[in-house]
Enzyme design. Structure first.
Site, PDB file in Angstrom:
ATOM      1  N   TYR A  67       0.854  -1.189   0.000  1.00 48.95           N
ATOM      2  CA  TYR A  67       0.000   0.000   0.000  1.00 48.95           C
ATOM      3  C   TYR A  67       0.891   1.240   0.000  1.00 48.95           C
ATOM      4  CZ  TYR A  67      -3.691  -3.286   1.514  1.00 48.95           C
ATOM      5  OH  TYR A  67      -4.573  -4.341   1.620  1.00 48.95           O
ATOM      6  N   PHE A 212     -13.170  -5.082   1.607  1.00 50.03           N
ATOM      7  CA  PHE A 212     -14.340  -4.457   0.966  1.00 50.03           C
ATOM      8  C   PHE A 212     -15.606  -4.716   1.790  1.00 50.03           C
ATOM      9  CE2 PHE A 212     -13.111  -4.012  -3.863  1.00 50.03           C
ATOM     10  CZ  PHE A 212     -12.121  -3.116  -3.519  1.00 50.03           C
ATOM     11  N   PRO A 213     -15.551  -4.514   3.109  1.00 51.05           N
ATOM     12  CA  PRO A 213     -16.758  -4.742   3.921  1.00 51.05           C
ATOM     13  C   PRO A 213     -17.874  -3.779   3.557  1.00 51.05           C
ATOM     14  CG  PRO A 213     -15.080  -3.597   5.212  1.00 51.05           C
ATOM     15  CD  PRO A 213     -14.419  -4.016   3.933  1.00 51.05           C
ATOM     16  N   LEU A 214     -17.488  -2.657   2.920  1.00 57.78           N
ATOM     17  CA  LEU A 214     -18.485  -1.678   2.458  1.00 57.78           C
ATOM     18  C   LEU A 214     -18.559  -1.693   0.934  1.00 57.78           C
ATOM     19  CD1 LEU A 214     -17.406   1.279   4.815  1.00 57.78           C
ATOM     20  CD2 LEU A 214     -19.223  -0.406   5.188  1.00 57.78           C
ATOM     21  N   GLY A 215     -18.134  -2.801   0.321  1.00 58.61           N
ATOM     22  CA  GLY A 215     -18.117  -2.863  -1.145  1.00 58.61           C
ATOM     23  C   GLY A 215     -17.365  -1.665  -1.713  1.00 58.61           C
TER      24      GLY A 215
HETATM   25  N1  LIG Z   1      -6.411  -8.559   1.259  1.00 58.65           N
HETATM   26  C1  LIG Z   1      -6.679  -7.878   0.176  1.00 58.65           C
HETATM   27  O1  LIG Z   1      -6.420  -8.300  -0.952  1.00 58.65           O
HETATM   28  C2  LIG Z   1      -7.334  -6.537   0.324  1.00 58.65           C
HETATM   29  C3  LIG Z   1      -7.892  -5.882  -0.786  1.00 58.65           C
HETATM   30  C4  LIG Z   1      -8.515  -4.651  -0.585  1.00 58.65           C
HETATM   31  C5  LIG Z   1      -8.549  -4.095   0.697  1.00 58.65           C
HETATM   32  N2  LIG Z   1      -7.976  -4.734   1.747  1.00 58.65           N
HETATM   33  C6  LIG Z   1      -8.024  -4.177   3.135  1.00 58.65           C
HETATM   34  O2  LIG Z   1      -9.388  -4.043   3.483  1.00 58.65           O
HETATM   35  C7  LIG Z   1      -9.628  -2.720   3.955  1.00 58.65           C
HETATM   36  C8  LIG Z   1     -11.060  -2.332   3.668  1.00 58.65           C
HETATM   37  O3  LIG Z   1     -11.286  -2.303   2.285  1.00 58.65           O
HETATM   38  P1  LIG Z   1     -11.445  -0.947   1.472  1.00 58.65           P
HETATM   39  O4  LIG Z   1     -10.949   0.189   2.298  1.00 58.65           O
HETATM   40  O5  LIG Z   1     -10.795  -1.159   0.172  1.00 58.65           O
HETATM   41  O6  LIG Z   1     -12.996  -0.879   1.189  1.00 58.65           O
HETATM   42  P2  LIG Z   1     -14.282  -0.629   2.101  1.00 58.65           P
HETATM   43  O7  LIG Z   1     -13.911  -0.612   3.537  1.00 58.65           O
HETATM   44  O8  LIG Z   1     -15.322  -1.557   1.646  1.00 58.65           O
HETATM   45  O9  LIG Z   1     -14.707   0.825   1.633  1.00 58.65           O
HETATM   46  C9  LIG Z   1     -13.857   1.939   1.744  1.00 58.65           C
HETATM   47  C10 LIG Z   1     -14.483   3.065   0.955  1.00 58.65           C
HETATM   48  O10 LIG Z   1     -15.705   3.404   1.571  1.00 58.65           O
HETATM   49  C11 LIG Z   1     -15.749   4.773   1.884  1.00 58.65           C
HETATM   50  N3  LIG Z   1     -16.311   4.884   3.234  1.00 58.65           N
HETATM   51  C12 LIG Z   1     -15.822   4.371   4.379  1.00 58.65           C
HETATM   52  N4  LIG Z   1     -16.613   4.655   5.422  1.00 58.65           N
HETATM   53  C13 LIG Z   1     -17.661   5.361   4.924  1.00 58.65           C
HETATM   54  C14 LIG Z   1     -18.796   5.944   5.515  1.00 58.65           C
HETATM   55  N5  LIG Z   1     -19.025   5.840   6.817  1.00 58.65           N
HETATM   56  N6  LIG Z   1     -19.658   6.601   4.700  1.00 58.65           N
HETATM   57  C15 LIG Z   1     -19.441   6.706   3.371  1.00 58.65           C
HETATM   58  N7  LIG Z   1     -18.362   6.166   2.750  1.00 58.65           N
HETATM   59  C16 LIG Z   1     -17.465   5.495   3.528  1.00 58.65           C
HETATM   60  C17 LIG Z   1     -14.320   5.256   1.890  1.00 58.65           C
HETATM   61  O11 LIG Z   1     -14.248   6.592   1.423  1.00 58.65           O
HETATM   62  P3  LIG Z   1     -13.708   7.765   2.406  1.00 58.65           P
HETATM   63  O12 LIG Z   1     -12.228   7.635   2.428  1.00 58.65           O
HETATM   64  O13 LIG Z   1     -14.211   8.999   1.750  1.00 58.65           O
HETATM   65  O14 LIG Z   1     -14.339   7.529   3.737  1.00 58.65           O
HETATM   66  C18 LIG Z   1     -13.646   4.308   0.897  1.00 58.65           C
HETATM   67  O15 LIG Z   1     -13.699   4.816  -0.400  1.00 58.65           O
HETATM   68  C19 LIG Z   1      -8.558  -1.890   3.231  1.00 58.65           C
HETATM   69  O16 LIG Z   1      -8.373  -0.639   3.849  1.00 58.65           O
HETATM   70  C20 LIG Z   1      -7.385  -2.811   3.287  1.00 58.65           C
HETATM   71  O17 LIG Z   1      -6.737  -2.692   4.557  1.00 58.65           O
HETATM   72  C21 LIG Z   1      -7.376  -5.940   1.571  1.00 58.65           C
END
Ligand SMILES: NC(=O)c1ccc[n+]([C@@H]2O[C@H](COP(=O)([O-])OP(=O)(O)OC[C@H]3O[C@@H](n4cnc5c(N)ncnc54)[C@H](OP(=O)(O)O)[C@@H]3O)[C@@H](O)[C@H]2O)c1
Length: 291
Positions: A67, A212-215
């Site tokens: 990252y 992607f818990p929030l897609g």
């Molecule tokens: N193992 C793997 O291959 C892999 C792949 C992807 C991700 N990950 C890990 O999983 C974590 C979570 O996944 P992710 O961050 O990609 O996706 P996510 O948690 O599903 O969604 C994050 C997105 O949602 C928005 N968001 C978050 N909270 C919100 C809220 N309360 N209201 C409105 N929008 C909101 C964020 O924008 P804002 O910044 O504007 O809040 C960001 O764009 C990552 O941070 C990473 O550590 C691992």
């Protein structure tokens, strides 16, 4: 936002019987530049998000050497070192980053060894609490990659070994080599390809960490919105509450670059869905985001 938001209310999950963490973590990946590349646009804001997460009782932070690359781990150390007692930083290795939005596999022993040394240095640690194989490498034997992590554990550089982006077969193979404490796969109420892996983890006492818990911030839909309205919550909070209810071994790590969103997400730890709401959401195909 009230002052009593806390990640502590959602109960804890065990990591291999060795560590316990509050069941709402934080995924730090979003604290980098566009394309998960380079520094964040606003460094001060990124550091503030990390510090606020810990203040709110988050004691599990997910990151990876890829990252940024490196930027994410450096930010965590800058914001939080010396680390508060009980804070678990879970990092990962197994990807190379040629450029923004580009990810190429490398889970060779040489790469993983170098990656662990790099993470130790950037995170300013003598030992990494949780080290996850980021993904199996299609041109390297999976067993050889896991063997390398087992060796690094024996050498004292890693405390606990974990996996990401794996099938049940991978988990079973890895567990013959070294104890595995958690699995991190893509998962949310609307994205349930890995349901059977969640069940496997629950049965075998492994934590399941949905990415992607929030897609990717795009979970949406009529049922979600209606339940959110009824619960006086936001749709993203309901998506997190669904995960927490799905299994006691579920450890969501919602990602955000905003303190406001972080507070909303952590507040979801206090929400309780009824069985009916849980089942209704589980039954409805909704929108899922992409990276
Ligand atoms: N193992 C793997 O291959 C892999 C792949 C992807 C991700 N990950 C890990 O999983 C974590 C979570 O996944 P992710 O961050 O990609 O996706 P996510 O948690 O599903 O969604 C994050 C997105 O949602 C928005 N968001 C978050 N909270 C919100 C809220 N309360 N209201 C409105 N929008 C909101 C964020 O924008 P804002 O910044 O504007 O809040 C960001 O764009 C990552 O941070 C990473 O550590 C691992």
């Amino acid at each position: 936002m009230s002052n009593n938001i806390s990640a502590i209310v959602a109960s804890q999950v065990s990591l291999g019987g060795a560590l316990s963490v509050n069941r709402l973590g934080y995924g730090a990946m979003r604290l980098t530049g566009e394309g998960i590349w380079g520094p964040p646009k606003d460094r001060k804001a990124a550091l503030a998000v990390l510090r606020r997460a810990v203040e709110l009782g988050v004691n599990f932070i997910d990151t990876a050497d890829s990252y940024g690359p490196h930027v994410n781990e450096e930010l965590i150390a800058e914001a939080l070192f010396p680390y508060p007692r009980g804070l678990v930083i879970a990092t990962k290795g197994g990807w190379n980053r040629p450029g923004p939005n580009q990810w190429t596999h490398d889970a060779t022993p040489a790469h993983l060894r170098k990656a662990v040394e790099g993470s130790l240095k950037r995170l300013r640690l003598d030992r990494i609490d949780v080290y996850q194989l980021h993904t199996p490498d299609p041109v390297v034997s999976f067993d050889v990659s896991v063997d390398t992590l087992a060796e690094l554990r024996n050498e004292g550089k890693i405390r606990l070994v974990a996996l990401s982006n794996v099938t049940q077969e991978h988990i079973e193979r890895a567990r013959k080599i070294v104890p595995i404490v958690s699995v991190q796969n893509r998962y949310s109420f609307a994205d349930r390809e890995w349901d059977y892996v969640v069940d496997y983890c629950q049965k075998n006492g492994l934590a399941f960490i949905p990415w992607f818990p929030l897609g990717a911030g795009k979970v949406a839909g009529e049922v979600l919105n209606r339940i959110a309205q009824e619960q006086n919550a936001s749709p993203t909070q309901i998506a997190l509450a669904w995960l927490l209810r799905r299994s006691p071994i579920m450890l969501p790590i919602p990602g955000t670059s905003s303190v406001e969103h972080l507070e909303q997400n952590v507040a979801a730890a206090s929400l309780r869905l009824t069985q009916e709401e849980f089942e209704e959401l589980a039954a409805v195909p909704e929108l899922v985001g992409s990276r």
